[in-house]
Scaffold this motif. Structure first.
Motif, PDB file in Angstrom:
ATOM      1  N   THR A 125       0.826  -1.204   0.000  1.00  0.00           N
ATOM      2  CA  THR A 125       0.000   0.000   0.000  1.00  0.00           C
ATOM      3  C   THR A 125       0.862   1.257   0.000  1.00  0.00           C
ATOM      4  OG1 THR A 125      -1.696  -1.230   1.209  1.00  0.00           O
ATOM      5  CG2 THR A 125      -1.910   1.164   1.146  1.00  0.00           C
ATOM      6  N   TYR A 126       1.836   1.299   0.901  1.00  0.00           N
ATOM      7  CA  TYR A 126       2.703   2.473   0.968  1.00  0.00           C
ATOM      8  C   TYR A 126       3.525   2.622  -0.311  1.00  0.00           C
ATOM      9  CZ  TYR A 126       1.720   3.854   5.772  1.00  0.00           C
ATOM     10  OH  TYR A 126       1.115   4.327   6.902  1.00  0.00           O
ATOM     11  N   SER A 127       3.997   1.522  -0.837  1.00  0.00           N
ATOM     12  CA  SER A 127       4.787   1.563  -2.066  1.00  0.00           C
ATOM     13  C   SER A 127       3.965   2.109  -3.232  1.00  0.00           C
ATOM     14  CB  SER A 127       5.303   0.162  -2.390  1.00  0.00           C
ATOM     15  OG  SER A 127       5.995   0.161  -3.601  1.00  0.00           O
ATOM     16  N   MET A 128       2.728   1.633  -3.352  1.00  0.00           N
ATOM     17  CA  MET A 128       1.869   2.098  -4.432  1.00  0.00           C
ATOM     18  C   MET A 128       1.600   3.594  -4.315  1.00  0.00           C
ATOM     19  SD  MET A 128      -2.042   1.141  -5.343  1.00  0.00           S
ATOM     20  CE  MET A 128      -2.589   2.047  -3.922  1.00  0.00           C
ATOM     21  N   LEU A 129       1.342   4.058  -3.101  1.00  0.00           N
ATOM     22  CA  LEU A 129       0.985   5.465  -2.914  1.00  0.00           C
ATOM     23  C   LEU A 129       2.184   6.402  -3.022  1.00  0.00           C
ATOM     24  CD1 LEU A 129      -1.745   5.195  -0.154  1.00  0.00           C
ATOM     25  CD2 LEU A 129      -2.047   5.623  -2.592  1.00  0.00           C
ATOM     26  N   ARG A 130       3.382   5.867  -2.866  1.00  0.00           N
ATOM     27  CA  ARG A 130       4.569   6.718  -3.048  1.00  0.00           C
ATOM     28  C   ARG A 130       4.676   7.197  -4.496  1.00  0.00           C
ATOM     29  NH1 ARG A 130       7.038   3.028   0.554  1.00  0.00           N
ATOM     30  NH2 ARG A 130       7.262   4.008   2.589  1.00  0.00           N
ATOM     31  N   ALA A 131       4.066   6.471  -5.430  1.00  0.00           N
ATOM     32  CA  ALA A 131       4.066   6.906  -6.832  1.00  0.00           C
ATOM     33  C   ALA A 131       3.359   8.245  -6.990  1.00  0.00           C
ATOM     34  CB  ALA A 131       3.396   5.847  -7.712  1.00  0.00           C
ATOM     35  N   TYR A 132       2.542   8.615  -6.014  1.00  0.00           N
ATOM     36  CA  TYR A 132       1.873   9.918  -6.040  1.00  0.00           C
ATOM     37  C   TYR A 132       2.744  11.011  -5.412  1.00  0.00           C
ATOM     38  CZ  TYR A 132      -2.465   7.708  -7.576  1.00  0.00           C
ATOM     39  OH  TYR A 132      -3.428   7.032  -8.303  1.00  0.00           O
ATOM     40  N   ARG A 133       4.007  10.676  -5.158  1.00  0.00           N
ATOM     41  CA  ARG A 133       4.985  11.623  -4.626  1.00  0.00           C
ATOM     42  C   ARG A 133       4.577  12.154  -3.252  1.00  0.00           C
ATOM     43  NH1 ARG A 133       3.620  12.481  -9.482  1.00  0.00           N
ATOM     44  NH2 ARG A 133       2.421  14.366  -9.030  1.00  0.00           N
ATOM     45  N   LEU A 134       4.003  11.297  -2.445  1.00  0.00           N
ATOM     46  CA  LEU A 134       3.608  11.671  -1.087  1.00  0.00           C
ATOM     47  C   LEU A 134       4.668  11.232  -0.092  1.00  0.00           C
ATOM     48  CD1 LEU A 134      -0.157  10.615  -1.211  1.00  0.00           C
ATOM     49  CD2 LEU A 134       0.766  12.936  -1.373  1.00  0.00           C
ATOM     50  N   GLU A 135       4.882  12.046   0.905  1.00  0.00           N
ATOM     51  CA  GLU A 135       5.797  11.715   1.989  1.00  0.00           C
ATOM     52  C   GLU A 135       5.047  11.865   3.303  1.00  0.00           C
ATOM     53  OE1 GLU A 135       9.351  14.007   1.640  1.00  0.00           O
ATOM     54  OE2 GLU A 135       9.741  13.341  -0.412  1.00  0.00           O
ATOM     55  N   GLU A 136       5.635  11.360   4.376  1.00  0.00           N
ATOM     56  CA  GLU A 136       4.983  11.454   5.685  1.00  0.00           C
ATOM     57  C   GLU A 136       4.872  12.909   6.134  1.00  0.00           C
ATOM     58  OE1 GLU A 136       3.344   9.292   6.892  1.00  0.00           O
ATOM     59  OE2 GLU A 136       4.190   7.357   6.371  1.00  0.00           O
ATOM     60  N   PRO A 137       3.805  13.270   6.831  1.00  0.00           N
ATOM     61  CA  PRO A 137       2.710  12.405   7.295  1.00  0.00           C
ATOM     62  C   PRO A 137       1.593  12.215   6.264  1.00  0.00           C
ATOM     63  CG  PRO A 137       2.373  14.601   8.150  1.00  0.00           C
ATOM     64  CD  PRO A 137       3.672  14.652   7.371  1.00  0.00           C
ATOM     65  N   ASP A 138       1.754  12.859   5.085  1.00  0.00           N
ATOM     66  CA  ASP A 138       0.710  12.753   4.066  1.00  0.00           C
ATOM     67  C   ASP A 138       0.496  11.318   3.599  1.00  0.00           C
ATOM     68  OD1 ASP A 138       0.324  15.494   4.143  1.00  0.00           O
ATOM     69  OD2 ASP A 138       1.756  15.882   2.552  1.00  0.00           O
ATOM     70  N   LEU A 139       1.580  10.549   3.559  1.00  0.00           N
ATOM     71  CA  LEU A 139       1.481   9.172   3.086  1.00  0.00           C
ATOM     72  C   LEU A 139       0.554   8.356   3.981  1.00  0.00           C
ATOM     73  CD1 LEU A 139       2.490   7.273   0.897  1.00  0.00           C
ATOM     74  CD2 LEU A 139       4.507   6.822   2.295  1.00  0.00           C
ATOM     75  N   THR A 140       0.710   8.482   5.276  1.00  0.00           N
ATOM     76  CA  THR A 140      -0.168   7.753   6.206  1.00  0.00           C
ATOM     77  C   THR A 140      -1.608   8.238   6.089  1.00  0.00           C
ATOM     78  OG1 THR A 140       1.574   7.198   7.775  1.00  0.00           O
ATOM     79  CG2 THR A 140      -0.655   7.327   8.655  1.00  0.00           C
ATOM     80  N   ASP A 141      -1.787   9.552   5.923  1.00  0.00           N
ATOM     81  CA  ASP A 141      -3.143  10.075   5.742  1.00  0.00           C
ATOM     82  C   ASP A 141      -3.775   9.523   4.464  1.00  0.00           C
ATOM     83  OD1 ASP A 141      -2.818  11.523   8.061  1.00  0.00           O
ATOM     84  OD2 ASP A 141      -2.327  13.402   7.038  1.00  0.00           O
ATOM     85  N   ALA A 142      -2.977   9.395   3.409  1.00  0.00           N
ATOM     86  CA  ALA A 142      -3.475   8.861   2.141  1.00  0.00           C
ATOM     87  C   ALA A 142      -3.860   7.387   2.275  1.00  0.00           C
ATOM     88  CB  ALA A 142      -2.426   9.041   1.049  1.00  0.00           C
ATOM     89  N   VAL A 143      -3.062   6.639   3.012  1.00  0.00           N
ATOM     90  CA  VAL A 143      -3.394   5.227   3.267  1.00  0.00           C
ATOM     91  C   VAL A 143      -4.730   5.145   3.991  1.00  0.00           C
ATOM     92  CG1 VAL A 143      -2.743   3.181   4.589  1.00  0.00           C
ATOM     93  CG2 VAL A 143      -1.012   4.397   3.258  1.00  0.00           C
ATOM     94  N   ARG A 144      -4.921   6.001   4.983  1.00  0.00           N
ATOM     95  CA  ARG A 144      -6.175   5.990   5.740  1.00  0.00           C
ATOM     96  C   ARG A 144      -7.365   6.397   4.871  1.00  0.00           C
ATOM     97  NH1 ARG A 144      -3.672   8.661  11.300  1.00  0.00           N
ATOM     98  NH2 ARG A 144      -2.717   6.723  12.048  1.00  0.00           N
ATOM     99  N   LEU A 145      -7.171   7.367   4.004  1.00  0.00           N
ATOM    100  CA  LEU A 145      -8.232   7.771   3.088  1.00  0.00           C
ATOM    101  C   LEU A 145      -8.618   6.600   2.180  1.00  0.00           C
ATOM    102  CD1 LEU A 145     -10.035   9.815   1.509  1.00  0.00           C
ATOM    103  CD2 LEU A 145      -8.023  10.269   0.092  1.00  0.00           C
ATOM    104  N   MET A 146      -7.627   5.967   1.587  1.00  0.00           N
ATOM    105  CA  MET A 146      -7.898   4.886   0.653  1.00  0.00           C
ATOM    106  C   MET A 146      -8.575   3.709   1.358  1.00  0.00           C
ATOM    107  SD  MET A 146      -5.365   3.018  -2.035  1.00  0.00           S
ATOM    108  CE  MET A 146      -4.728   1.797  -0.921  1.00  0.00           C
ATOM    109  N   ARG A 147      -8.049   3.341   2.512  1.00  0.00           N
ATOM    110  CA  ARG A 147      -8.638   2.209   3.239  1.00  0.00           C
ATOM    111  C   ARG A 147     -10.075   2.521   3.658  1.00  0.00           C
ATOM    112  NH1 ARG A 147      -7.059  -0.349   9.078  1.00  0.00           N
ATOM    113  NH2 ARG A 147      -8.524  -2.063   8.965  1.00  0.00           N
ATOM    114  N   SER A 148     -10.315   3.751   4.096  1.00  0.00           N
ATOM    115  CA  SER A 148     -11.668   4.142   4.499  1.00  0.00           C
ATOM    116  C   SER A 148     -12.639   4.046   3.327  1.00  0.00           C
ATOM    117  CB  SER A 148     -11.674   5.573   5.044  1.00  0.00           C
ATOM    118  OG  SER A 148     -10.876   5.668   6.196  1.00  0.00           O
ATOM    119  N   MET A 149     -12.203   4.505   2.161  1.00  0.00           N
ATOM    120  CA  MET A 149     -13.074   4.459   0.992  1.00  0.00           C
ATOM    121  C   MET A 149     -13.352   3.003   0.581  1.00  0.00           C
ATOM    122  SD  MET A 149     -12.883   3.909  -2.522  1.00  0.00           S
ATOM    123  CE  MET A 149     -14.353   3.852  -3.518  1.00  0.00           C
ATOM    124  N   LEU A 150     -12.288   2.201   0.481  1.00  0.00           N
ATOM    125  CA  LEU A 150     -12.461   0.821   0.032  1.00  0.00           C
ATOM    126  C   LEU A 150     -13.312   0.022   1.013  1.00  0.00           C
ATOM    127  CD1 LEU A 150      -8.869  -0.044  -1.282  1.00  0.00           C
ATOM    128  CD2 LEU A 150     -10.825   0.856  -2.552  1.00  0.00           C
TER     129      LEU A 150
END
Length: 197
Positions: A127-152
């Motif tokens: 999950t983190y590897s896939m989202l790094r392609a969006y050029r996100l770094e912490e803490p945005d990366l963790t927030d993005a993981v939470r957004l994606m998991r919440s939606m799915l």
């Protein structure tokens, strides 16, 4: 007398199949024993109790779901990977609702078993590897993981509960929701003043 060939893995698989058929909440030691054609006491040679058994089902589900996602996103990046990841997640939830539920609820799992299970760790890495392609770094990366998991999880849970009775096909909404998540990831907001790292 314990039926020949009965192992912790066989007991776990029987519980997982039962969970998919009747729901995780309806999995009991007695129901699993009946499914295997043994007495309840025979199961306790292989699993400690119902909590231990459900934890094993969760680890099995995590391993299976992670393998499916890894295969789906191999060689993909960006939106293509996001769509493949999400479709694999949703397909697993549809096909194995009991196992999927086990992967999404907090439960105590034997630390030794958890240490041997690659699924949960691999899921985080993927999950983190896939989202790094969006050029996100912490803490945005963790927030993005939470957004994606919440939606799915939110979408597949509502879908499973019959929450999308509207005439518009759920599949159409699924695609648009994923478009929206992709757009959010591509245009991630700047940190808010006072946000912690």
């Amino acid at each position: 007398m314990i039926r020949a060939g009965l192992t912790a893995d066989r007991v776990t698989l029987a519980a997982a199949e039962l969970a998919d058929e009747v729901g995780l909440d309806h999995v009991t030691m007695s129901a699993v024993a009946r499914r295997l054609g043994v007495k309840d006491a025979s199961l306790y040679v292989h699993v400690r109790n119902l909590e231990d058994l459900r934890g094993r089902v969760a680890l099995l589900g995590a391993d299976e779901k992670t393998i499916r996602i890894a295969e789906a996103i191999a060689g993909r990046a960006g939106k293509d990977a996001l769509m493949a990841y999400a479709d694999a997640w949703r397909a697993y939830a549809h096909e194995h609702p009991g196992r999927y539920t086990a992967t999404q609820i907090p439960m105590r799992i034997d630390p030794d078993l958890a240490a041997q299970a690659a699924g949960p760790r691999r899921a985080i890495e993927l999950t983190y590897s896939m989202l790094r392609a969006y050029r996100l770094e912490e803490p945005d990366l963790t927030d993005a993981v939470r957004l994606m998991r919440s939606m799915l999880h939110g979408f597949v849970s509502l879908e499973a509960a019959g929450g999308f009775a509207h005439a518009r096909p759920a599949e159409d909404s699924w695609r648009r929701c994923l478009d929206a998540v992709h757009n959010a990831l591509e245009h991630w907001p700047a940190p808010r003043e006072g946000d912690s790292e």
